[in-house]
Design a protein around this motif. Structure first.
Motif, PDB file in Angstrom:
ATOM      1  N   TYR A  69      34.231  40.115  35.128  1.00  0.00           N
ATOM      2  CA  TYR A  69      34.992  39.200  35.577  1.00  0.00           C
ATOM      3  C   TYR A  69      34.528  38.851  37.349  1.00  0.00           C
ATOM      4  CZ  TYR A  69      37.749  39.760  31.880  1.00  0.00           C
ATOM      5  OH  TYR A  69      38.551  39.700  30.380  1.00  0.00           O
ATOM      6  N   TYR A 198      43.402  38.604  35.881  1.00  0.00           N
ATOM      7  CA  TYR A 198      44.165  37.848  36.832  1.00  0.00           C
ATOM      8  C   TYR A 198      43.869  38.023  38.241  1.00  0.00           C
ATOM      9  CZ  TYR A 198      48.404  35.814  38.716  1.00  0.00           C
ATOM     10  OH  TYR A 198      49.200  34.893  39.506  1.00  0.00           O
ATOM     11  N   TYR A 201      40.752  36.238  39.087  1.00  0.00           N
ATOM     12  CA  TYR A 201      41.065  34.946  38.986  1.00  0.00           C
ATOM     13  C   TYR A 201      41.685  34.335  40.570  1.00  0.00           C
ATOM     14  CZ  TYR A 201      44.101  30.528  38.383  1.00  0.00           C
ATOM     15  OH  TYR A 201      44.801  29.388  38.705  1.00  0.00           O
ATOM     16  N   THR A 337      41.408  34.953  31.758  1.00  0.00           N
ATOM     17  CA  THR A 337      42.775  35.605  32.054  1.00  0.00           C
ATOM     18  C   THR A 337      43.399  35.207  30.998  1.00  0.00           C
ATOM     19  OG1 THR A 337      42.353  35.330  34.447  1.00  0.00           O
ATOM     20  CG2 THR A 337      44.733  35.708  33.652  1.00  0.00           C
TER      21      THR A 337
END
Length: 483
Positions: A69, A198, A201, A337
């Motif tokens: 990520y 998340y 993100y 996500t």
């Protein structure tokens, strides 16, 4: 029958020639400890232990899985490149992934004995503090070398922690609850996936207070994990481990305390323990290569070499794969996500099948789903298709994960469980080191479809290894499986 009536008596320590107290322990005494543990009903006290271990697993997976990520952020910051110039280049995302798994390999292969020697509780605590400190230092690195070095060091601690939590869980959970305990542990652990997805993100595309977003993602996990260090004081040492070390009085005391809590919540006297299973003699590392463990060891080595390609090939590379398909960094992180929200659902679904179906059959079925969904994912173009297939891949991968974590802990005796599982598990880390470079190479020369063909081939090998060589373990005590 009251607890005191069902508690076995233990031999008093005898005096050795030097005057030092020597605890005499018999296989029957160890077997009685196990029988007492296995008869405990699923009360709040038992689930509390499982939840505390699961909380540790949450932060462990947060640190383990943020790799994919934050990768777009590392590329954006100019520290790493998305692909490598050569097969084993050290300036690309692949080198960052390889550094982590190199540390995991050494942590699991060379350090698994620590939990067998010093106890599950102590190593659970100190390995967590190790990787939190290493990742905190890593968050302040500005070069590929510094980044990879500290990711390698953190991988050492994560590797030891992975083995310790699984061993700890298998020894504390009663046999009728073992599969569901691992399912709950994995569900809580994999809820770290949508959390880190998340946060990535929100943070990776920006730089709050002038500090790169990927650094915030790393630091948040480390600071939060310190809460586990605080709560770990409520965890007892494994009575099975204590008994296997001849510390029968301590094992008896720890188990009596747990039995009292369970009986209070159960509302009636506990049932008497079942018959004690024969306890395997004290085993050594060499026994892994003798029947009945040799076949299991070879099976798990083959399994781990190839399952890693499927699991981490998707989990660590999906944001980068989507970017390679022409999707923006922000949209890629948004899709991942949403896909990440499915991560804890896999083990929750598995909760209903964990103690109903053979572990090996579940692994084979989910590996088949992984192959089909992966090949379709490589051809997906619309957001809805990407998300649906990504969810299927995530569900299948995580059901495989919680199932094999239960399965491999069942296949070895208590005296070598941590080091044996550490050894076979380490092959998955070694595999991940090389497969990350291979995936980067395949991605560059054959595209996303080539990557998923490579993953599908690996999962087919998983099916063959487990389907043909895996023993049955459902509903059996740890001691009976070890014969």
């Amino acid at each position: 029958m009251a607890i005191a009536e069902s508690t076995p008596s233990f031999r008093a320590p005898a005096e050795g020639a030097s005057g030092e107290a020597i605890t005499r322990i018999s296989g029957g005494e160890v077997g009685e400890i196990s029988a007492r543990l296995d008869r405990l009903p699923a009360t709040k006290a038992v689930w509390k232990l499982i939840l505390l271990l699961s909380l540790g697993f949450f932060f462990e997976l947060y640190d383990l899985l943020f790799t994919g990520y934050i990768a777009p952020g590392l590329v954006k910051s100019g520290i790493l490149s998305s692909t490598t110039h050569g097969l084993f280049g050290t300036s690309g995302v692949a080198s960052f992934i390889a550094a982590l798994f190199s540390g995991l390999f050494i942590g699991t292969a060379a350090c698994g004995f620590l939990a067998d020697k010093f106890g599950r509780r102590a190593i659970f605590t100190y390995s967590l503090l190790w990787y939190v400190a290493a990742n905190t230092i890593m968050a302040f690195q500005d070069t590929a070398f510094g980044l990879n070095l500290w990711r390698f060091i953190s991988g050492l601690g994560i590797g030891v922690e992975l083995i310790t939590i699984g061993t700890y869980m298998s020894e504390l959970a009663p046999k009728h609850l073992r599969g569901r305990a691992f399912a709950v542990c994995q569900a809580i652990g994999f809820s770290a996936v949508p959390v880190v997805a998340y946060l990535s993100y929100l943070l990776v595309p920006v730089a709050p207070f002038g500090f790169d977003g990927w650094r915030w993602v790393v630091l948040i996990g480390g600071v939060s994990a310190l809460f586990v260090w605080y709560f770990r004081r409520n965890l007892p040492e494994s009575p099975r481990w204590l008994a296997s070390k001849g510390r029968v009085d301590e094992a008896d005391a720890a188990l009596k305390k747990l039995e009292a809590q369970v009986e209070s919540q159960f509302g009636q006297p506990l049932p008497p323990p079942g018959p004690s299973e024969p306890v395997p003699r004290r085993a050594s590392f060499a026994d892994m290569w003798k029947p009945p463990y040799r076949r299991r060891t070879l099976m798990l080595i083959i399994f781990h070499i190839f399952q890693t390609v499927g699991f981490y090939g998707f989990a660590n590379w999906v944001p980068t794969l989507l970017v390679k398909q022409g999707i923006t960094v922000t949209s890629s992180l948004l899709y991942t996500t949403v896909i990440g929200l499915a991560a804890p659902i896999g083990p929750l679904l598995g909760y209903w099948i964990a103690d109903r179906f053979e572990r090996k059959h579940v692994i084979v079925a989910m590996a088949s789903v992984n192959i089909a969904a992966g090949l379709l994912f490589s051809q997906a173009g619309s957001p809805a298709t990407i998300v649906v297939l990504g969810v299927l891949l995530t569900l299948a991968g995580n059901i495989i994960s919680f199932t094999y974590h239960t399965y491999q802990q069942e296949l070895y005796p208590t005296t070598i469980r941590a080091r044996a599982v550490g050894f076979v598990y380490s092959w998955s880390r070694l595999s991940a080191v090389f497969s990350s470079f291979v995936i980067a190479f395949v991605l560059r020369d054959f595209g996303v479809h080539g990557v998923f063909v490579f993953i599908a081939s690996a999962m087919f090998c998983v099916i063959l290894a487990i389907g043909l060589m895996g023993p049955r373990t459902l509903g059996k005590s740890l001691e009976s499986i070890s014969h």
